[in-house]
Design a protein around this motif. Structure first.
Motif, PDB file in Angstrom:
ATOM      1  N   LEU A 245       0.835  -1.212   0.000  1.00 29.34           N
ATOM      2  CA  LEU A 245       0.000   0.000   0.000  1.00 29.34           C
ATOM      3  C   LEU A 245       0.867   1.259   0.000  1.00 29.34           C
ATOM      4  CD1 LEU A 245      -2.830  -1.068   2.475  1.00 29.34           C
ATOM      5  CD2 LEU A 245      -3.080  -0.611   0.029  1.00 29.34           C
ATOM      6  N   SER A 246       1.987   1.218   0.735  1.00 26.79           N
ATOM      7  CA  SER A 246       2.829   2.423   0.786  1.00 26.79           C
ATOM      8  C   SER A 246       3.719   2.533  -0.453  1.00 26.79           C
ATOM      9  CB  SER A 246       3.663   2.442   2.069  1.00 26.79           C
ATOM     10  OG  SER A 246       4.480   1.302   2.152  1.00 26.79           O
ATOM     11  N   GLU A 247       4.283   1.401  -0.900  1.00 29.81           N
ATOM     12  CA  GLU A 247       5.235   1.478  -2.022  1.00 29.81           C
ATOM     13  C   GLU A 247       4.547   1.615  -3.370  1.00 29.81           C
ATOM     14  OE1 GLU A 247       7.811  -1.927  -1.807  1.00 29.81           O
ATOM     15  OE2 GLU A 247       8.785  -1.229   0.032  1.00 29.81           O
ATOM     16  N   GLU A 248       3.353   1.042  -3.506  1.00 32.63           N
ATOM     17  CA  GLU A 248       2.745   0.986  -4.844  1.00 32.63           C
ATOM     18  C   GLU A 248       1.490   1.826  -4.993  1.00 32.63           C
ATOM     19  OE1 GLU A 248       2.279  -3.181  -5.816  1.00 32.63           O
ATOM     20  OE2 GLU A 248       4.323  -3.627  -5.156  1.00 32.63           O
ATOM     21  N   ASP A 249       0.808   2.138  -3.890  1.00 28.80           N
ATOM     22  CA  ASP A 249      -0.469   2.852  -4.021  1.00 28.80           C
ATOM     23  C   ASP A 249      -0.440   4.250  -3.409  1.00 28.80           C
ATOM     24  OD1 ASP A 249      -2.251   0.776  -5.269  1.00 28.80           O
ATOM     25  OD2 ASP A 249      -1.547  -0.342  -3.533  1.00 28.80           O
ATOM     26  N   GLY A 250       0.680   4.674  -2.905  1.00 30.41           N
ATOM     27  CA  GLY A 250       0.790   6.033  -2.374  1.00 30.41           C
ATOM     28  C   GLY A 250       0.111   6.246  -1.029  1.00 30.41           C
ATOM     29  N   CYS A 251      -0.181   5.171  -0.305  1.00 33.72           N
ATOM     30  CA  CYS A 251      -0.772   5.333   1.027  1.00 33.72           C
ATOM     31  C   CYS A 251       0.328   5.725   2.021  1.00 33.72           C
ATOM     32  CB  CYS A 251      -1.402   4.028   1.506  1.00 33.72           C
ATOM     33  SG  CYS A 251      -2.884   3.588   0.612  1.00 33.72           S
ATOM     34  N   LYS A 252      -0.096   6.388   3.081  1.00 30.64           N
ATOM     35  CA  LYS A 252       0.854   6.776   4.129  1.00 30.64           C
ATOM     36  C   LYS A 252       0.572   5.937   5.370  1.00 30.64           C
ATOM     37  CE  LYS A 252       0.944  11.304   4.861  1.00 30.64           C
ATOM     38  NZ  LYS A 252       1.006  12.552   5.598  1.00 30.64           N
ATOM     39  N   ILE A 253       1.546   5.126   5.782  1.00 32.86           N
ATOM     40  CA  ILE A 253       1.351   4.278   6.966  1.00 32.86           C
ATOM     41  C   ILE A 253       1.699   5.138   8.185  1.00 32.86           C
ATOM     42  CG2 ILE A 253       1.912   2.060   8.084  1.00 32.86           C
ATOM     43  CD1 ILE A 253       0.753   1.783   5.188  1.00 32.86           C
ATOM     44  N   ILE A 254       0.685   5.668   8.856  1.00 37.69           N
ATOM     45  CA  ILE A 254       0.951   6.598   9.967  1.00 37.69           C
ATOM     46  C   ILE A 254       0.993   5.883  11.323  1.00 37.69           C
ATOM     47  CG2 ILE A 254       0.036   8.609   8.749  1.00 37.69           C
ATOM     48  CD1 ILE A 254      -2.477   8.291  10.635  1.00 37.69           C
ATOM     49  N   GLY A 255       0.625   4.612  11.353  1.00 36.44           N
ATOM     50  CA  GLY A 255       0.668   3.889  12.621  1.00 36.44           C
ATOM     51  C   GLY A 255       0.923   2.407  12.427  1.00 36.44           C
ATOM     52  N   VAL A 256       1.770   1.839  13.295  1.00 38.17           N
ATOM     53  CA  VAL A 256       1.989   0.389  13.319  1.00 38.17           C
ATOM     54  C   VAL A 256       1.837  -0.051  14.766  1.00 38.17           C
ATOM     55  CG1 VAL A 256       3.728  -1.431  13.153  1.00 38.17           C
ATOM     56  CG2 VAL A 256       3.480   0.202  11.276  1.00 38.17           C
ATOM     57  N   ILE A 257       0.905  -0.970  15.009  1.00 38.01           N
ATOM     58  CA  ILE A 257       0.651  -1.455  16.377  1.00 38.01           C
ATOM     59  C   ILE A 257       1.223  -2.862  16.504  1.00 38.01           C
ATOM     60  CG2 ILE A 257      -1.126  -1.905  18.126  1.00 38.01           C
ATOM     61  CD1 ILE A 257      -3.023  -0.149  16.340  1.00 38.01           C
ATOM     62  N   GLU A 258       2.015  -3.093  17.534  1.00 38.11           N
ATOM     63  CA  GLU A 258       2.540  -4.446  17.776  1.00 38.11           C
ATOM     64  C   GLU A 258       2.227  -4.867  19.207  1.00 38.11           C
ATOM     65  OE1 GLU A 258       4.027  -7.268  16.946  1.00 38.11           O
ATOM     66  OE2 GLU A 258       3.647  -6.988  14.821  1.00 38.11           O
TER      67      GLU A 258
END
Ligand code: NAD
Length: 477
Positions: A245-258
């Motif tokens: 989504l970030s590399e190919e569709d221009g989405c911005k990953i603003i959060g990662v929950i682990e």
């Protein structure tokens, strides 16, 4: 409805409640509804493995939800919380998922109560082989009857052990490799299986955004480009979805929950770097100043698209009314409970349901199973022939452009791109994309054309149950 007075159902009850909502809008013959809903069988096994000088006893399950088509299909999960209710819920979801994406399987699921991080590779191999032995001797692993795949806590490595264990027990079975999918390519796997579920999440979102009426229902606009995304669980599914989504569709990953907290950065996180950090340090803590200790709280952050890709029940009665995302895509199985689903629907949140959103895994597993049964790699017969035919056209275009002048010549890399025949990975991605588009369109049609269907999940259940019902009826049941 007041969330405070509602009681959270179990995972299996949640799936049944969602099923019931859909069948209430269908006209099934008497009794068939019940036949489809119930889980046909669940096998519980307890076995011992000698580890570190003592015998350690493990508990495992394999559930078969529906055998309207065989083999039945479903992953094997390694987690401490595995229990019968969970395995049965996941098996039911597999039935509906396979029907929705038209893979010719019934639904099954397995699980082992174990924290794989507590064991080294040798120990895990012994435990996995023993579990596989217990299942295979009861036909709960079998190319024609029951075909497992990876799920949470398992991957290519475990699938290769299972395939080898089955082959050792069935030395004359020429189709032994088809007994399990998600194997590494060198052990009978297929290109693109590891990325398949995350890739399917990407294709699902791409297809959703091709439907402006659906996008408007989620109070969003435009295409995927620029949308803000929060992902929970940067494991197999979450990592690949976030990466594509970030590399190919221009989405911005603003959060990662682990497990140990979350990272939040409005400027966008570097998925590859975060993933590498998790692999090296076992969590997100310490990655940067953007670390937040209350990981679950980040589910409630502002974003366009929320991607729960870890485990079930994370969006529930306790937090549903605080979720701010307009669109939730259920990359995990069952991340939204039935009660939360109702609250979110009332708020106008659009949910792309699990049975569709994470069906990329079983779709490519289907391709792998077919490859194993046909004993030939996809594209092996056609690739060079396709290239030869393309070369004919290119030569003809070159001949014509000589007469017509430079304005008619081919663009610089057209020739190179057009001449290359599709390899296995491209064919797999093409088949997956086609499957995700087709299944979405079937759900969308029901969602947008019927006044009594107000959400994608109910639409997905209706499409799936209808197909399972047809299959049972064709059998004369
Ligand atoms: P995985 O084990 O590769 O990754 C799970 C990730 O979630 C890990 O990074 C883990 O640290 C994280 N996690 C665990 N508990 C968490 C918590 N409480 N909070 C935040 N993060 C947590 O598993 P996976 O294969 O990516 O599966 C994830 C989900 O997707 C599961 O629901 C699974 O059933 C579903 N699914 C997987 C596949 C597949 O092909 N692997 C296919 C269909 C559906």
């Amino acid at each position: 409805m007041d969330a405070g007075t509602m009681i959270e159902p179990s995972f299996r009850e949640s799936v049944d409640l969602m099923f019931n909502r859909a069948v209430a809008l269908m006209k099934l013959p008497p009794g068939l509804e019940d036949k489809i809903r119930v889980c046909n069988s669940t096998y519980t096994v307890r076995f011992g493995v000698k580890l570190r000088g003592e015998i350690k006893t493990f508990t495992g399950y394999r559930s078969v939800h529906s055998e309207h088509m065989e083999p039945v299909k479903g992953g094997i999960r390694y987690a401490t919380g595995v229990n019968q209710d969970e395995v049965e819920a996941l098996a039911a979801l597999m039935t509906y998922k396979c029907a929705l994406v038209e893979t010719p399987f019934g639904g099954s699921k397995g699980g082992l109560c174990i924290d794989p991080r507590e064991y080294d590779e040798d120990e895990l191999e012994r435990i996995t082989r023993r579990f596989a032995y217990e299942l295979a001797k009861r036909d709960l692993i079998d190319p024609a009857q029951n075909v497992p795949a990876p799920d949470m806590g398992t991957g290519e490595r475990e699938m290769a052990w299972i395939a080898d264990q089955y082959a050792r027990m069935n030395t004359s079975d020429i189709n032994a490799r088809a007994c399990v999918t998600g194997k590494p390519p060198h052990a009978g796997g297929i290109q693109g299986r590891v990325e398949a579920t995350g890739r399917g999440v990407q294709y699902a979102l791409q297809e959703f955004f091709r439907h402006p009426d659906a996008v408007a229902m989620a109070q969003l606009n435009g295409m995927l480009d620029g949308k803000t995304v929060i992902v929970q669980g940067l494991g197999n599914v979450g990592y690949h979805a976030a990466k594509f989504l970030s590399e190919e569709d221009g989405c911005k990953i603003i959060g990662v929950i682990e497990r140990d907290g979350a990272l939040v950065d409005e400027a966008g996180l570097d998925v590859e770097a975060v993933s590498q950090w998790i692999r090296n340090h076992g969590g997100v803590k310490g990655y940067s100043t953007h670390y937040v200790e209350d990981g679950a709280g980040v589910l409630e952050h502002d974003c366009d698209i929320l991607v729960p890709a870890a485990l079930e029940g994370v969006i529930n009665l306790s937090n549903a009314d605080r979720i701010k995302a307009n669109l939730i895509i259920e990359a995990a199985n069952g991340p939204v409970t039935a009660g939360a689903d109702e609250i979110l629907r009332d708020k106008g949140v659009v949910i792309i349901p699990d049975m569709y959103a994470n069906a990329g895994g079983v779709t490519v597993s289907y391709f792998e199973w077919v490859k194993n049964l046909s004993h030939i790699r996809f594209g092996r017969m056609q690739r060079r022939q396709e290239e030869a035919r393309h070369l004919l056209i290119v030569h003809e275009l070159e001949r014509l452009s000589e007469h017509l002048g430079d304005a008619w010549s081919m663009t610089s890399n057209f020739k190179e791109k057009y001449l290359r025949g599709a390899d296995e990975l491209e064919l797999v991605r093409s088949g997956l994309d086609d499957t995700m588009r087709g299944a979405y369109q079937a759900m969308h049609e029901v969602w947008r054309s019927r006044d009594d269907v107000t959400d994608l999940r109910t639409a997905a259940y209706i499409v799936a149950i209808d197909r399972v019902a047809e299959s049972y009826q064709a059998k004369g049941l």
